[in-house]
Scaffold this motif. Sequence first.
Motif, PDB file in Angstrom:
ATOM      1  N   ARG A 149       0.845  -1.191   0.000  1.00 19.64           N
ATOM      2  CA  ARG A 149       0.000   0.000   0.000  1.00 19.64           C
ATOM      3  C   ARG A 149       0.879   1.240   0.000  1.00 19.64           C
ATOM      4  NH1 ARG A 149      -2.574   3.523   3.690  1.00 19.64           N
ATOM      5  NH2 ARG A 149      -1.393   2.612   5.410  1.00 19.64           N
ATOM      6  N   THR A 181       2.032   4.777   0.629  1.00 22.88           N
ATOM      7  CA  THR A 181       1.831   5.858   1.580  1.00 22.88           C
ATOM      8  C   THR A 181       2.812   6.981   1.259  1.00 22.88           C
ATOM      9  OG1 THR A 181       3.450   4.956   3.134  1.00 22.88           O
ATOM     10  CG2 THR A 181       1.172   4.181   3.359  1.00 22.88           C
ATOM     11  N   TRP A 182       2.655   8.119   1.950  1.00 21.13           N
ATOM     12  CA  TRP A 182       3.624   9.188   1.761  1.00 21.13           C
ATOM     13  C   TRP A 182       5.006   8.752   2.258  1.00 21.13           C
ATOM     14  CZ3 TRP A 182       4.331  13.003  -1.267  1.00 21.13           C
ATOM     15  CH2 TRP A 182       5.373  13.911  -1.011  1.00 21.13           C
TER      16      TRP A 182
END
Length: 411
Positions: free
Chosen positions: A160, A162-163
Motif C-alpha cells: 500500500r 503511503t507518503w
Amino acid sequence: MRLAGRVVPLAALRAHPGRFVSLFGKARAEVGHAECLCDPDRPQRLVIRCRAGRYHLAGWPEQGHLHATTCPWYRTDPALSGSASYPREAITSTDSGTAIRLAVPLRTRSAAAPPVSAGRADTPSHATRGTSRRALGLLALLHWLWEQARLSLWHPRAPRRTWGICHARLSRQAGECVVNRLPLASVLYVVPPYRPATGARHAADFEAFTARLSGEGSQRRRGLVLGEIRRVEPTPYGVRIGLAHLRAPLFASRALHERLRRSHRTAFAGHSNKHGGRQVVLCLVDRHPGNGYLVIEDAVVMLCSATYIPVESSYELRMSEALTAAGRAFLKPLRYDGTGVFPDFVLLDTTPHTYVEVWGIRGREDYEQRKRIKQAHYRGAGHPLLEWAVHDPLPDVLPRGRRPPATLPPG
C-alpha cells in the motif's frame, strides 16, 4: 542478480549487503557491472556504485524500460515520457548519476526578499511558462522525480503506497542527482512522514535546510520543498500554505496563489470535487531576511490519486482509481514541460500493452479531429485501446476472467 558470475537473490543483497562486499568489488573490477535476471533470457546490466565504502546497484542509463515491469529497475519507456524531448545537456545520465539543468536559478544575488504581498498576478511563472528545451522547468523536475522513483507506475502486488514510501523513493532518487551543479539532496527538502519517534530529528533536519538558504557572500541560495498540501489559509498579505507532516508553514503572495490556481485549475478543482485527490506541490523557496519564514517564489501543483498516481483531470482521477481497484498494472505517462501526445494511461498487464484514453470533451470539432488522429495512430501501431467517453458509464477495466471487486467505483 548476477555478480561476477554468481547468482544472488536480490532479497539477500538488500538484507545483508555486508556479506557481498568482496563479490561487489570483484564484479566492479573484473566485469564492470552487475546483471539483473528479471528476464533470464535477456539479462540487463546494472551500475555498481560505491559510496563511503558501501556498494549499491542502480539502473543502467536509458535502459530501464528493458526490464520486466515488476522489476525494481524498470523505468518508463522514453517513448512514453516527456523526458525524450530534451537534449542531452538538459538531462545527462551516466553510471555515476544524473545531472539536470534547471531553468530556475538556485543561486541569486544577495538582496532583501520581497514582501509576501509583492508580485503581479500576470507575471509569467518559471513553472508554467514555455521553457527552453535545454533546461527543465519546475514541473518537468517534479515529473522526472516522480517517474524515476516509479511513482507514476502502479502494480497490484505492491505494498500500500503511503507518503512514507513516496518520501523514501524520492529521497533516494535525489541522492543520485545533481541540479545546476548542486547536489539535489542539499537543495531539496522532501517532507518526511511524521512519526513521534523521529519528530525531533526531522525538525532539526528542516532547520538545517532553512539555514542553508542564508546568504553566502554576494550569493543567496534558494531551495526546493516537496510535499502534499494540507490546507491553504488567507493572511493579511497573502496565503499560508500548510503541508502534511510539516509543522512550519510556507507563505505566498496572493498574486502567486491566484496564478497557481489559474495555471493548475485541474489540481485545485480535482482536489475539491467529490472524488477527492491529492495535491502534491514542488515549491521554490527563499528565506525571508526579517522573520526567517520560508517564502514561496514559484511552485507547481500536481493532482494525484489516493495512491499518488499523477492525473490531469478529475475524469482521469476516476479512471486511475478504477484501474487500481480492478487490480490492473499500469503507468501514467508524464509530459514534463512539453505538450507531447501520449495516452492517458498504459496497461502493463497485457501483451502488447493496452493504451487507455479518457475522452473528456464532446461536440468540439478540433477535439474530435485530434481524437480521430490518435485512434488511427494507435490502430496503425498495433496498440489495443481502452476508451472512455466521460458522458458514458465507465467501461469494464477488469482483466478477462476476473470478477468485479466490491470496491470498483460506481459509474
